[in-house]
Scaffold this active site. Structure first.
Site, PDB file in Angstrom:
ATOM      1  NE  ARG A 100       1.151   0.046   4.207  1.00 27.21           N
ATOM      2  CZ  ARG A 100       0.551   0.456   3.036  1.00 27.21           C
ATOM      3  NH1 ARG A 100       1.574   0.353   1.952  1.00 27.21           N
ATOM      4  NH2 ARG A 100      -0.672   1.089   2.645  1.00 27.21           N
ATOM      5  CE  LYS A 196      10.019  -2.192  -0.213  1.00 27.05           C
ATOM      6  NZ  LYS A 196       8.370  -2.325   0.217  1.00 27.05           N
TER       7      LYS A 196
HETATM    8  C1  R5P Z   1       5.735  -3.666   2.204  1.00 27.80           C
HETATM    9  O1  R5P Z   1       6.231  -3.429   3.432  1.00 27.80           O
HETATM   10  C2  R5P Z   1       4.584  -4.300   1.951  1.00 27.80           C
HETATM   11  O2  R5P Z   1       4.892  -5.707   2.409  1.00 27.80           O
HETATM   12  C3  R5P Z   1       4.258  -4.142   0.611  1.00 27.80           C
HETATM   13  O3  R5P Z   1       5.278  -4.380  -0.104  1.00 27.80           O
HETATM   14  C4  R5P Z   1       3.902  -2.664   0.328  1.00 27.80           C
HETATM   15  O4  R5P Z   1       3.270  -2.177   1.290  1.00 27.80           O
HETATM   16  C5  R5P Z   1       3.320  -2.466  -1.009  1.00 27.80           C
HETATM   17  O5  R5P Z   1       2.987  -1.124  -0.927  1.00 27.80           O
HETATM   18  P1  R5P Z   1       3.242  -0.326  -2.406  1.00 27.80           P
HETATM   19  O6  R5P Z   1       2.289  -1.169  -3.541  1.00 27.80           O
HETATM   20  O7  R5P Z   1       2.566   0.968  -2.175  1.00 27.80           O
HETATM   21  O8  R5P Z   1       4.759  -0.309  -2.790  1.00 27.80           O
END
Ligand code: R5P
Length: 313
Positions: A100, A196
């Protein structure tokens, strides 16, 4: 038989030995003998217990929890194989952590995904076999070949066992759009999006829902579920827009912090994940684990034989 890349040997670090054993079973081979322990001060200690000179080595070590331990163990393992005269070393890293942090989202931040790639190459890896990178561009952080597998077909085949007559595939954020489109195409379903925003790391906020989700079952696909925040916020928004059921799925069940509890208590009958990262043995039945071992095993065999890996996608 003459081996172009040397004899195939598969080794495991301590991050996911069950997955490595399942890969070995799929290929009808035992794992190589290797001790992975710690010195008393916590430093990684590796002892390869068989001759691997001239061999085609595949070392299975996803970067699951504890992530920094898994990473350093992988680096030290690869170094041990390099110094033991392996002919070729493939790091099999189904879950690539630090993915990420693949750009400077703000000033004065590192690009940790690139640093990890540099470390792996420096340690002596000749190739990387990975799956569902957070962003596919991370392949370009390596100047060695990267085979990038996807779990979407495996997830689609499982989804087909469900009643999807009034379903829609929903991407829970902009980054999941491409993956959601692939799943929607495989299942012949329409697609929707959740808009989001991440005001700060680990916190997600839903701004909008795009697509006709009312009265439908929303099938969600993610690269990873970590704290579960993205999924829970997306689910709240979908339910507020009249979605009748939600089936979440992901490749990497990171499930840190409140992640597992949120999945268990969330508004889902089932949560579909893979075994890229080991999960507790007493897992609640609503967490359905699909194994990526056959896919990784087939990819390892193809790499070893110089056959096309993209045919597996
Ligand atoms: C986001 O950019 C990824 O694709 C996932 O949605 C994210 O990393 C999930 O992290 P969490 O479950 O902590 O929201």
């Amino acid at each position: 038989m003459a081996y172009q890349h040397g004899e195939l040997k598969i080794f495991s670090g301590s991050a996911n030995p069950r997955l490595a054993e399942a890969i070995g079973r799929h290929l009808g081979t035992h794992l190589g003998a290797c001790q992975v322990t710690r010195f008393s001060n916590g430093e990684v200690r590796i002892m390869i217990e068989e001759n691997i000179r001239g061999c085609d080595i595949f070392v299975v070590q996803p970067m699951g929890h504890p992530v920094n331990e898994s990473l350093v163990e992988l680096l030290v393992l690869v170094d041990a194989f390099r110094r033991s005269s392996a002919q070729r070393i493939t790091a099999v890293v189904p879950y690539y952590a630090y993915g990420r942090q693949d750009r400077k989202a703000r000033g004065r931040e590192p690009i940790s995904a690139k640093l990890v790639a540099n470390l792996l190459v420096t340690s002596g890896a000749d190739r990387i076999l990975t799956m569902d990178l957070h962003s596919p561009q991370i392949q370009g952080f390596f100047d060695i070949p990267v085979d990038h597998l996807r779990a979407v077909r495996l997830i689609a085949e499982y989804m087909k066992t469900k009643d999807l007559s009034d379903a829609i595939v929903v991407a829970p954020d902009a980054g999941s759009g491409h993956r959601a489109r692939q799943l929607a195409d495989m299942l012949h379903l329409p697609i929707g999006f959740v808009d989001k925003r991440r005001p700060e790391p680990g916190v997600s906020e839903v701004m909008n829902v795009i697509g006709d989700v009312r009265g439908k079952t929303a099938v969600i696909i993610e690269d990873m579920i970590d704290t579960g925040g993205t999924l829970i916020e997306a689910s709240k928004a979908l339910l507020a827009h009249g979605t009748k059921a939600i089936i979440p799925s992901c490749t990497h069940p990171v499930l840190s912090g409140p992640g597992l509890e949120r999945m268990v208590e969330g508004p889902f009958e089932e949560v579909i994940v893979t075994d890229s990262i080991p999960l507790p043995p007493d897992l609640p039945p609503k967490i359905k684990v699909l194994s990526i071992a056959p896919l990784l095993g087939d990819a390892i065999w193809r790499i070893h034989q110089d056959l096309s890996v993209s045919e597996l996608f």
